[in-house]
Write a protein that holds these residues in place. Structure first.
Motif, PDB file in Angstrom:
ATOM      1  N   LYS A  27     -15.503  39.842 -12.453  1.00 26.02           N
ATOM      2  CA  LYS A  27     -14.131  39.420 -12.156  1.00 26.02           C
ATOM      3  C   LYS A  27     -13.955  38.812 -10.770  1.00 26.02           C
ATOM      4  N   SER A  31     -13.576  33.827 -11.554  1.00 22.57           N
ATOM      5  CA  SER A  31     -12.439  32.912 -11.574  1.00 22.57           C
ATOM      6  C   SER A  31     -12.794  31.627 -10.813  1.00 22.57           C
ATOM      7  N   LYS A  53      -9.014  42.395 -23.059  1.00 24.38           N
ATOM      8  CA  LYS A  53      -8.028  42.924 -22.108  1.00 24.38           C
ATOM      9  C   LYS A  53      -8.440  42.595 -20.680  1.00 24.38           C
ATOM     10  N   ASP A  54      -9.747  42.732 -20.420  1.00 19.30           N
ATOM     11  CA  ASP A  54     -10.231  42.550 -19.050  1.00 19.30           C
ATOM     12  C   ASP A  54     -10.441  41.098 -18.642  1.00 19.30           C
ATOM     13  N   ASN A  56      -8.536  38.639 -19.709  1.00 20.65           N
ATOM     14  CA  ASN A  56      -7.264  37.976 -19.948  1.00 20.65           C
ATOM     15  C   ASN A  56      -6.769  37.134 -18.766  1.00 20.65           C
ATOM     16  N   ASN A  57      -6.936  37.677 -17.568  1.00 17.68           N
ATOM     17  CA  ASN A  57      -6.387  36.961 -16.409  1.00 17.68           C
ATOM     18  C   ASN A  57      -7.369  36.002 -15.766  1.00 17.68           C
ATOM     19  N   ILE A  58      -8.582  36.016 -16.228  1.00 23.30           N
ATOM     20  CA  ILE A  58      -9.557  35.115 -15.623  1.00 23.30           C
ATOM     21  C   ILE A  58     -10.006  34.118 -16.687  1.00 23.30           C
ATOM     22  N   ASP A  59     -10.603  33.037 -16.217  1.00 25.46           N
ATOM     23  CA  ASP A  59     -10.935  31.961 -17.153  1.00 25.46           C
ATOM     24  C   ASP A  59     -12.228  32.229 -17.915  1.00 25.46           C
TER      25      ASP A  59
END
Ligand code: PGA
Length: 253
Positions: A27, A31, A53-54, A56-59
């Motif tokens: 993580k 990104s 879930k993990d 989700n916020n990164i590409d």
């Protein structure tokens, strides 16, 4: 500018703890790297939601290692492409040699899966390749047969928005990767072959290599003009090693 498609195929490996450790190491840096390349993690089906879930916020995109030929119904133990789509999967590996070999997957089954995945607007990663370390002409013949059976059923536009993973079976999990020059030659052959059927599709077809890729040999492969990405098995189980591979690809993007 070229973006490499880097797919981590975890096969039958992983646990809740391994995934949370792995994704926290990834993580912090992913990104940055993933802006340049397309990174996919394909965990075992049971862990898809946890990984999703993990990431989700990164590409990073989610990949599945397999899918059933049916969409729903009385098919105990199976997972449908609708379900994969529902939980956020974008790529699905199909026709991997381990499934052809250990689960008796025939070309007919592979065509059905490939078609279903495409129809649901997910991206199939079709694995093709020869069993033995052959000469060029034999390898080309085998590849032609594997591509033809898809063309025959799905028509000349079959490979639009898809991924082809050239994986010589003798190079998978053996530590004996293929010669990058050989891979370049075969990838060019695949590209030209598809282009003959459909000049448009080739623009959206990614051709990646898989078979004993690690951080030491990555560079030689990604420098080849017709290698658009890598399908990485055992080396992708180690987050640091996978990150190194991403970092090297990043350098050449
Ligand atoms: P490997 O596996 O990197 O462990 O050889 C590649 C694959 O089977 O996709």
């Amino acid at each position: 500018m070229k973006k490499f498609l880097l797919v981590a195929n975890w096969k039958l490996n992983g646990s809740k703890k391994m995934i949370s450790d792995y994704l926290s190491s990834l993580k912090s840096l992913a990104s940055v790297y993933s802006k340049k390349n397309i990174i996919v993690i394909a965990p075992p089906t049971i862990y898809l939601s946890q990984v999703y879930k993990d990431i989700n916020n990164i590409d990073i995109f989610l990949g599945a290692q397999n899918v059933d030929i049916n969409l729903k119904g009385a098919f105990t133990g199976e997972t449908s492409v609708l379900m994969l789509k529902d939980i956020g999967v974008k790529y699905v590996i199909v026709g991997h040699s381990e499934r052809r070999l250990f689960h008796n997957e025939t070309n007919n089954i592979i065509i059905k899966k490939f078609n279903l995945i495409k129809n649901l607007n997910l991206i199939p990663i079709l694995c093709i390749g020869e069993i033995q370390n052959n000469n060029y002409s034999q390898t080309k013949k085998i590849i032609e047969e594997q591509l033809n059976c898809i063309f025959k059923v799905l028509g000349k536009e079959a490979f639009r928005n898809t991924v082809i993973a050239y994986e010589p079976i003798w190079a998978i999990g053996t530590g004996l990767s293929a010669d990058p020059k050989h891979v370049q030659y075969i990838h060019k052959f695949i590209r030209n072959y598809i282009q003959e059927y459909d000049p448009i599709s080739i623009k959206s077809t990614i051709i990646q290599y898989g078979g004993s890729i690690n951080s030491v040999n990555t560079e030689e492969f990604i420098q080849q003009p017709d290698i658009d990405g890598l399908l990485i098995g055992s080396a992708s189980l180690d987050a640091k090693e996978f990150l190194k591979i991403i970092e090297i690809a990043n350098y050449y993007t």
